[in-house]
Motif scaffolding. Sequence first.
Motif, PDB file in Angstrom:
ATOM      1  N   LEU A 117       0.822  -1.211   0.000  1.00  0.00           N
ATOM      2  CA  LEU A 117       0.000   0.000   0.000  1.00  0.00           C
ATOM      3  C   LEU A 117       0.857   1.263   0.000  1.00  0.00           C
ATOM      4  N   GLY A 118       1.856   1.294   0.875  1.00  0.00           N
ATOM      5  CA  GLY A 118       2.731   2.462   0.955  1.00  0.00           C
ATOM      6  C   GLY A 118       2.243   3.469   1.989  1.00  0.00           C
ATOM      7  N   ARG A 119       3.188   4.173   2.576  1.00  0.00           N
ATOM      8  CA  ARG A 119       2.847   5.150   3.604  1.00  0.00           C
ATOM      9  C   ARG A 119       1.987   6.307   3.081  1.00  0.00           C
ATOM     10  N   PRO A 120       2.254   6.858   1.879  1.00  0.00           N
ATOM     11  CA  PRO A 120       1.414   7.978   1.426  1.00  0.00           C
ATOM     12  C   PRO A 120      -0.067   7.629   1.306  1.00  0.00           C
ATOM     13  N   HIS A 121      -0.376   6.474   0.704  1.00  0.00           N
ATOM     14  CA  HIS A 121      -1.781   6.090   0.572  1.00  0.00           C
ATOM     15  C   HIS A 121      -2.388   5.756   1.925  1.00  0.00           C
ATOM     16  N   ALA A 122      -1.617   5.094   2.786  1.00  0.00           N
ATOM     17  CA  ALA A 122      -2.125   4.781   4.117  1.00  0.00           C
ATOM     18  C   ALA A 122      -2.376   6.054   4.917  1.00  0.00           C
ATOM     19  N   GLY A 123      -1.435   6.995   4.855  1.00  0.00           N
ATOM     20  CA  GLY A 123      -1.610   8.263   5.560  1.00  0.00           C
ATOM     21  C   GLY A 123      -2.799   9.050   5.041  1.00  0.00           C
ATOM     22  N   PHE A 124      -2.982   9.029   3.723  1.00  0.00           N
ATOM     23  CA  PHE A 124      -4.133   9.719   3.140  1.00  0.00           C
ATOM     24  C   PHE A 124      -5.443   9.111   3.633  1.00  0.00           C
ATOM     25  N   ALA A 125      -5.521   7.776   3.675  1.00  0.00           N
ATOM     26  CA  ALA A 125      -6.735   7.115   4.138  1.00  0.00           C
ATOM     27  C   ALA A 125      -7.033   7.455   5.588  1.00  0.00           C
ATOM     28  N   VAL A 126      -6.001   7.420   6.438  1.00  0.00           N
ATOM     29  CA  VAL A 126      -6.197   7.734   7.860  1.00  0.00           C
ATOM     30  C   VAL A 126      -6.645   9.190   8.031  1.00  0.00           C
ATOM     31  N   ALA A 127      -6.020  10.103   7.307  1.00  0.00           N
ATOM     32  CA  ALA A 127      -6.379  11.512   7.416  1.00  0.00           C
ATOM     33  C   ALA A 127      -7.816  11.753   6.960  1.00  0.00           C
ATOM     34  N   THR A 128      -8.241  11.061   5.893  1.00  0.00           N
ATOM     35  CA  THR A 128      -9.612  11.219   5.400  1.00  0.00           C
ATOM     36  C   THR A 128     -10.617  10.728   6.432  1.00  0.00           C
ATOM     37  N   PHE A 129     -10.345   9.564   7.011  1.00  0.00           N
ATOM     38  CA  PHE A 129     -11.225   9.037   8.054  1.00  0.00           C
ATOM     39  C   PHE A 129     -11.265   9.973   9.255  1.00  0.00           C
ATOM     40  N   ALA A 130     -10.098  10.460   9.653  1.00  0.00           N
ATOM     41  CA  ALA A 130     -10.034  11.335  10.816  1.00  0.00           C
ATOM     42  C   ALA A 130     -10.835  12.619  10.589  1.00  0.00           C
ATOM     43  N   GLY A 131     -10.729  13.191   9.387  1.00  0.00           N
ATOM     44  CA  GLY A 131     -11.478  14.395   9.089  1.00  0.00           C
ATOM     45  C   GLY A 131     -12.973  14.186   9.154  1.00  0.00           C
ATOM     46  N   LEU A 133     -14.528  11.770  10.752  1.00  0.00           N
ATOM     47  CA  LEU A 133     -14.878  11.414  12.129  1.00  0.00           C
ATOM     48  C   LEU A 133     -14.977  12.649  13.018  1.00  0.00           C
ATOM     49  N   LEU A 134     -14.000  13.534  12.931  1.00  0.00           N
ATOM     50  CA  LEU A 134     -14.018  14.744  13.742  1.00  0.00           C
ATOM     51  C   LEU A 134     -15.209  15.628  13.385  1.00  0.00           C
ATOM     52  N   LEU A 135     -15.541  15.688  12.113  1.00  0.00           N
ATOM     53  CA  LEU A 135     -16.698  16.490  11.699  1.00  0.00           C
ATOM     54  C   LEU A 135     -17.981  15.930  12.298  1.00  0.00           C
ATOM     55  N   ALA A 136     -18.161  14.603  12.215  1.00  0.00           N
ATOM     56  CA  ALA A 136     -19.370  13.993  12.765  1.00  0.00           C
ATOM     57  C   ALA A 136     -19.458  14.187  14.278  1.00  0.00           C
ATOM     58  N   LEU A 137     -18.331  14.039  14.968  1.00  0.00           N
ATOM     59  CA  LEU A 137     -18.327  14.217  16.423  1.00  0.00           C
ATOM     60  C   LEU A 137     -18.589  15.670  16.817  1.00  0.00           C
ATOM     61  N   SER A 138     -18.113  16.603  16.013  1.00  0.00           N
ATOM     62  CA  SER A 138     -18.236  18.018  16.361  1.00  0.00           C
ATOM     63  C   SER A 138     -19.668  18.526  16.263  1.00  0.00           C
ATOM     64  N   VAL A 139     -20.522  17.868  15.476  1.00  0.00           N
ATOM     65  CA  VAL A 139     -21.908  18.342  15.343  1.00  0.00           C
ATOM     66  C   VAL A 139     -22.859  17.643  16.305  1.00  0.00           C
ATOM     67  N   LEU A 140     -22.392  16.646  17.014  1.00  0.00           N
ATOM     68  CA  LEU A 140     -23.269  15.949  17.968  1.00  0.00           C
ATOM     69  C   LEU A 140     -23.835  16.873  19.054  1.00  0.00           C
ATOM     70  N   PRO A 141     -23.045  17.822  19.591  1.00  0.00           N
ATOM     71  CA  PRO A 141     -23.612  18.684  20.638  1.00  0.00           C
ATOM     72  C   PRO A 141     -24.615  19.725  20.133  1.00  0.00           C
ATOM     73  N   ILE A 142     -24.744  19.895  18.820  1.00  0.00           N
ATOM     74  CA  ILE A 142     -25.645  20.914  18.285  1.00  0.00           C
ATOM     75  C   ILE A 142     -27.096  20.502  18.533  1.00  0.00           C
ATOM     76  N   ALA A 143     -27.900  21.473  18.945  1.00  0.00           N
ATOM     77  CA  ALA A 143     -29.302  21.198  19.294  1.00  0.00           C
ATOM     78  C   ALA A 143     -30.165  21.107  18.036  1.00  0.00           C
ATOM     79  N   ASP A 144     -29.918  20.099  17.254  1.00  0.00           N
ATOM     80  CA  ASP A 144     -30.685  19.848  16.030  1.00  0.00           C
ATOM     81  C   ASP A 144     -30.799  18.339  15.886  1.00  0.00           C
ATOM     82  N   ALA A 145     -31.991  17.805  16.122  1.00  0.00           N
ATOM     83  CA  ALA A 145     -32.178  16.360  16.139  1.00  0.00           C
ATOM     84  C   ALA A 145     -31.831  15.732  14.791  1.00  0.00           C
TER      85      ALA A 145
END
Length: 257
Positions: A117-131, A133-145
């Motif tokens: 796979l190689g480090r660049p592709h692996a790093g890209f995949a991890v960064a995409t997932f992290a982005g 994931l952080l976006l989904a977690l950041s909107v959980l506290p918003i008062a919008d069901a």
Amino acid sequence: MRQADHTEVKQWLTQRGLADVEPTPLLATRLAVRRHAKLADSLLLAAFLIGAALTRALALPADDTSWLPLVLAALVVGLLVAQWLLGGWVRRVDQRAGGELPRRVAHPVELGWRAVLGRPHAGFAVATFAGALLLALSVLPIADATLRNGAVVVLIGLAGTGVGIVLQLRQVLASPAVAEDEASLTADVIMRVEDARALVTPSLVWSLPAIFLYGESLGWWNAVSVALVVVGVIALCLVQFRTADVGTTARRAMATR
């Protein structure tokens, strides 16, 4: 072997630096199942996007939308299961093809994820997932069901996608070689590289936030969802441009000791 299959295999070999290798029924079989699986995966993703859009459209005039997250989560789970089954189908075809070989060779070295796979592709995949994931977690506290429900669906999809990629990548790396000589062994490694890179291409990860992170009104999360896709596409192009092609990567993997 049909002439059309012969031409297709020859073109595949030439594009990957194996122009002097003669096409064989083994290569034709393995390339055919991957071509069909890729087409099926594209159709599955398209069906998923259409199904999610229709589900949202049907829910708009309804007063009670408590069923919406369950239906959307079921769509995500269904897509992940179907993708897993497609990967298993490809592996089974490879195993049958290998079992029919009168003579079978093995890889001279162990193929790890860094070599395939190689480090660049692996790093890209991890960064995409992290982005995502952080976006989904950041909107959980918003008062919008509606927004919170969408974030939960995104988290479910990301978890399932991550587990599926890791398990399928493990199968790609651990599967025995399907080869009868040095040329087909090199082609085998090239297919592994292509399979691994296809696994970490984040089509679903890009789609989940853009589809499900919507609320009663537009907000910063919508802009971030679109930005993740735009930045991700640019980053993927840069990774592909700066990393070696699959043929070179495969030869380096075979030479690594």
